[in-house]
Design an enzyme around this catalytic site. Structure first.
Site, short mmCIF file in Angstrom:
data_model
loop_
_atom_site.label_atom_id
_atom_site.label_comp_id
_atom_site.label_asym_id
_atom_site.label_seq_id
_atom_site.Cartn_x
_atom_site.Cartn_y
_atom_site.Cartn_z
N PHE B 115 0.65 -1.08 -0.03
CA PHE B 115 -0.11 0.04 -0.08
C PHE B 115 0.88 1.33 -0.17
O PHE B 115 1.69 1.41 0.62
CB PHE B 115 -0.95 -0.19 1.21
CG PHE B 115 -1.78 1.28 1.34
CD1 PHE B 115 -2.71 1.46 0.17
CD2 PHE B 115 -1.64 2.19 2.52
CE1 PHE B 115 -3.54 2.77 0.40
CE2 PHE B 115 -2.30 3.29 2.33
CZ PHE B 115 -3.28 3.45 1.42
N GLN B 116 0.59 2.14 -0.94
CA GLN B 116 1.52 3.49 -0.93
C GLN B 116 2.77 3.17 -1.39
O GLN B 116 3.42 4.14 -1.07
CB GLN B 116 1.12 4.30 0.03
CG GLN B 116 -0.27 4.64 0.30
CD GLN B 116 -0.75 5.96 0.99
OE1 GLN B 116 -0.05 6.18 2.04
NE2 GLN B 116 -1.72 6.78 0.45
#
Ligand SMILES: Cc1ncc(C[n+]2csc(CCOP(=O)(O)OP(=O)(O)O)c2C)c(N)n1
Ligand SMILES: [Mg+2]
Lengths: 174, 585
Positions: B115-116
């Protein structure tokens, strides 16, 4: 782009030696510079060369006009992890070698032909089966190309080349 | 070097303090939470919360360019880092020292499409001077110090330090202080004295010399600007400047010919074209400056002083290359010049100045003022006049207004003019002004904007209001992406494809909505009043200055034309289509 220069310059082949910090991403920086600015890469080799493994030596064979070659060197030189850039072509006599592995598939008469050619090129047989060989050959690019061309007639299956490694002649280092 | 073990986040903060950083511009997120936590209970570093990461970088650039210090940015991983890319590229092309710390996913998640997660060092490799991914907390302190050295030495530029979240949490007692030089990166600052001698000889024999100076003079520092003044005044030669270099030499001095290049003055471009010796100081023969390369200053010998060897002979061949820092080289040059001219004297430039005077008489920046419509040039002339005695800094967005600002505002000092030159980034000016105002809280900071550009980072009004920054946004509102429209007029038969600024906001209401003040001005005789009101109002002000919609920015060297083939204001009706122009940028 318009006419960059009045004189017409011919493209020439240059062998560059680049000493870099052996750190993550350094090869990407060097290659990225070539692709980002539209320079050619004919050959590329890279491996650590000092005992501690702190420095790597990249050899690049490139083709460009003298003006472009100058730019390539200046651009390489300003990359932060680059220690030195040497132009072996410009610095005078130097030795260039590459190594190739060549796999051929052949039978009967052709096998003899393959072995004879290999001997003439001082190639080593590093693998063999009933109907195939792998030859290891080293030399200048022209020699490797000639060898591959001859083997093509005999039964070339596939070939792999390391690309050029080069050093200047004499006692001096880069 | 060893002491009590502290967290990576604390190491970063301590390094910043040690390196003299007082302000950082940033925006939080998951991957930098440990860093934001370390910022929470300390008062050595002031954090300015922007509204978009691109603006954080531009603000850092404005801070850096107006102070000569490094601008520092802190953003999170993934979208935080990718949002910063435009700013980093801008700093790269204009050689602005910026340090950008980006958060990264923890080391064990790198490469897993976490994530990210974004490959920040991969993405920013081409738009930074250098970048680092720090996987080992023991190397963090050293990397911070080295990054500052790289960003500020030689030709300055942006450096990214990507720090995984776990590295911010792990502790280490490896702490450095002071400057750490890089093992291989050691730029030369002293120029080769033989080359400098040759340059002085050329200059002393010149009949028609011209100084062509750029942002390198400003980057070299105040001493460089001072030495340049001395050198130019001692020689008596004319001087012109690039967009980036404005202010390094006083615009009000009689030896200054104004800016050169695509929208440069008639006298500057003609002097460049006809000179016999050109002394390029900290400029890089950019295509906006040279015009058609094979017709660029065909009969001159060229001297080029640049700290970056790769700038020399890149597009234009020069006769005397000097690799070095402007201040160092000019210092040596001045000494040699004094000695040489004392002994042999120098050529008289009277004939040369007489030629230049004829070009000057053409008055290329003249325009026809209107009674009922505000000409953009007029608005800028008034802005110049009413701010000239103030402690004032100007930034700009990108477009016609930017070029008019460069033509009509007069800069007598360096570091007072901040504009996006190399990248031409719309949306630069306002966040840059925020950065300038942070560095100079009591100064008058004005962003000369276009109605289109200002919308690209208009959210930063929130930042300005939050920190009480009295930035002034002076919009030359022509209801068009004027520069695009001008090119469509010149190169595409007046087919104004997508260049009209539809659905503009009510800028006065917008200013109010954020808690600022807005002024509309529509008539020439109201301009002075509006500017005064802007200056006298505390806090953020937007001036929506409605100007002539179809005015063109002249003089102009069209793309693909030579310096002596300029379009001048009065000639703009005839024959403007330029062969090949449509394919050029
Ligand atoms: C980020 C970005 N996108 C697109 C452009 C291309 N561009 C250059 S000038 C311009 C128009 C600017 O319009 P405005 O801000 O109103 O200024 P004006 O030219 O009207 O003074 C555009 C779209 C750019 N420079 N930057
Ligand atoms: Mg506009």
């Amino acid at each position: 782009m318009h006419h960059t220069h009045k004189e017409i310059e011919l493209a020439v082949r240059h062998t560059l030696s680049i000493i870099v910090d052996n750190e993550a991403g350094v090869l990407a920086r060097v290659i990225g510079l070539f692709s980002g600015r539209g320079y050619n890469i004919e050959h590329l080799t890279v491996a650590p060369v000092d005992l501690e493994g702190n420095e790597s030596r990249i050899t690049v064979v490139t083709i460009g006009t003298p003006h472009v070659i100058e730019q390539i060197k200046a651009q390489l030189d300003r990359l932060v992890p680059v220690h030195r850039v040497g132009d072996l072509t410009e610095c005078g006599p130097h030795v260039e070698r590459e190594l190739a592995l060549i796999k051929v598939h052949c039978k009967g008469e052709q096998q003899l032909a393959a072995l004879r050619i290999a001997e003439a090129f001082r190639a080593k047989t590093v693998d063999s089966s009933l109907d195939s060989y792998i030859f290891e050959v080293t030399g200048k690019t022209d020699k490797i190309k000639a060898f591959i061309k001859l083997m093509d007639d005999v039964g070339l299956v596939e070939a792999v080349r390391t690309g050029v490694a080069a050093l200047s002649r004499g006692a001096e280092a880069l | 070097m060893s002491g009590k073990a502290i967290s990576g986040a604390e190491i970063i903060i301590n390094s910043l303090v040690d390196l003299g950083v007082e302000v950082i511009f940033g925006y939080p997120g998951g991957a930098v939470l440990p860093l934001y936590d370390a910022l929470y209970d300390q008062d050595k570093i002031r954090h300015i919360l922007v509204r978009h990461e691109q603006a954080a970088v531009h603000a850092a650039e404005g801070y850096a360019r107006s102070t000569g210090k490094v601008g520092v940015v802190l953003v999170t991983s993934g979208p935080g880092a990718t949002n910063a890319v435009t700013g980093l590229t801008d700093a790269m092309l204009d050689s602005i020292p910026v340090i950008c710390i980006t958060g990264q996913v923890p080391v064990h998640l790198i490469g897993s499409d976490a994530f990210q997660e974004a490959d920040t060092v991969g993405i920013t490799r081409h738009c930074t001077k250098h970048n680092y991914l720090v996987r080992d907390v023991d190397k963090l302190s050293r990397t911070m110090h080295e990054a500052f050295y790289v960003a500020t030495s030689g030709r300055p530029g942006p450096v990214v330090i990507d720090v995984p979240k776990d590295v911010q949490i792990y502790t280490s007692d490896h702490v450095h202080s002071g400057t750490i030089k890089h093992a291989s990166y050691r730029p030369e600052v002293k120029g080769d004295i033989n080359a400098i001698r040759e340059a002085v000889k050329l200059l002393a024999g010149a009949k028609k010399p011209v100084f062509y100076t750029g942002g390198g003079v400003i980057n070299s520092g105040p001493a460089a600007a001072q030495l340049l003044r001395e050198m130019v005044q001692l020689t008596g030669a004319p001087i012109t400047s690039t967009l980036m270099g404005l202010g390094a030499y006083p615009a009000s001095d009689k030896q200054f010919l104004g800016m050169l290049g695509m929208h440069g003055t008639y006298e500057a471009n003609n002097a460049m074209h006809d000179c016999d010796v050109m002394i390029c100081v900290g400029a890089r023969f950019d295509d906006r400056v040279t015009g058609r390369l094979d017709a660029f200053s065909p009969n001159s010998k060229k001297i080029h002083i640049d700290i970056d060897r790769s700038s020399i002979n890149k597009t234009v061949r020069v006769d005397v290359p000097i690799v070095g820092d402007v201040a160092h080289v000019l210092e040596d040059m001045l000494k040699l010049w004094k000695a040489t001219t004392l002994e042999n004297g120098r050529q008289s430039y009277d004939d040369w100045w007489a030629e230049i005077e004829v070009w000057r008489q053409r008055d290329c920046l003249k325009y026809t003022p209107q009674d009922d419509v505000i000409m953009p040039q007029y608005a800028l002339e008034r802005l110049q006049e009413l701010t000239k005695d103030k402690d004032v800094y100007f930034t700009t967005e990108v477009g016609q207004h930017q070029m008019w600002a460069a033509q009509y505002l007069k800069f007598d000092q360096p570091n007072r003019w901040m504009t996006s030159g190399g990248l031409g980034t719309m949306g630069y000016g306002f966040p840059a002004a925020v950065g300038v105002q942070i560095a100079h809280p009591d100064a008058l900071v004005i962003d000369v904007a276009g109605e289109a550009s200002i919308q690209m980072n208009i959210q930063e009004i929130g930042t300005a209001i939050q920190y009480g920054l009295p930035v002034k946004i002076f919009i030359l509102n022509n209801e068009y992406m004027g520069m695009v429209r001008q090119w469509q007029e010149l190169n595409h038969g007046g087919r104004y494809s997508q260049s009209y600024s539809e659905s503009l906001p009510d800028f006065v209401a917008l200013a109010k909505a954020y808690g600022g003040h807005g002024i509309v001005v529509e008539k020439p005789d109201e301009v002075d009043g509006a500017i005064r009101e802007m200056i006298e109002t505390d806090g953020l002000v937007i001036v929506d200055c409605r100007v002539a919609k179809l005015a063109n920015c002249f003089p102009m060297v069209p793309s693909g034309a030579a310096h002596n083939e300029m379009i001048l204001p009065e000639e703009d009706e005839e024959n403007q289509e330029y062969e090949g122009g449509a394919a050029l940028v």
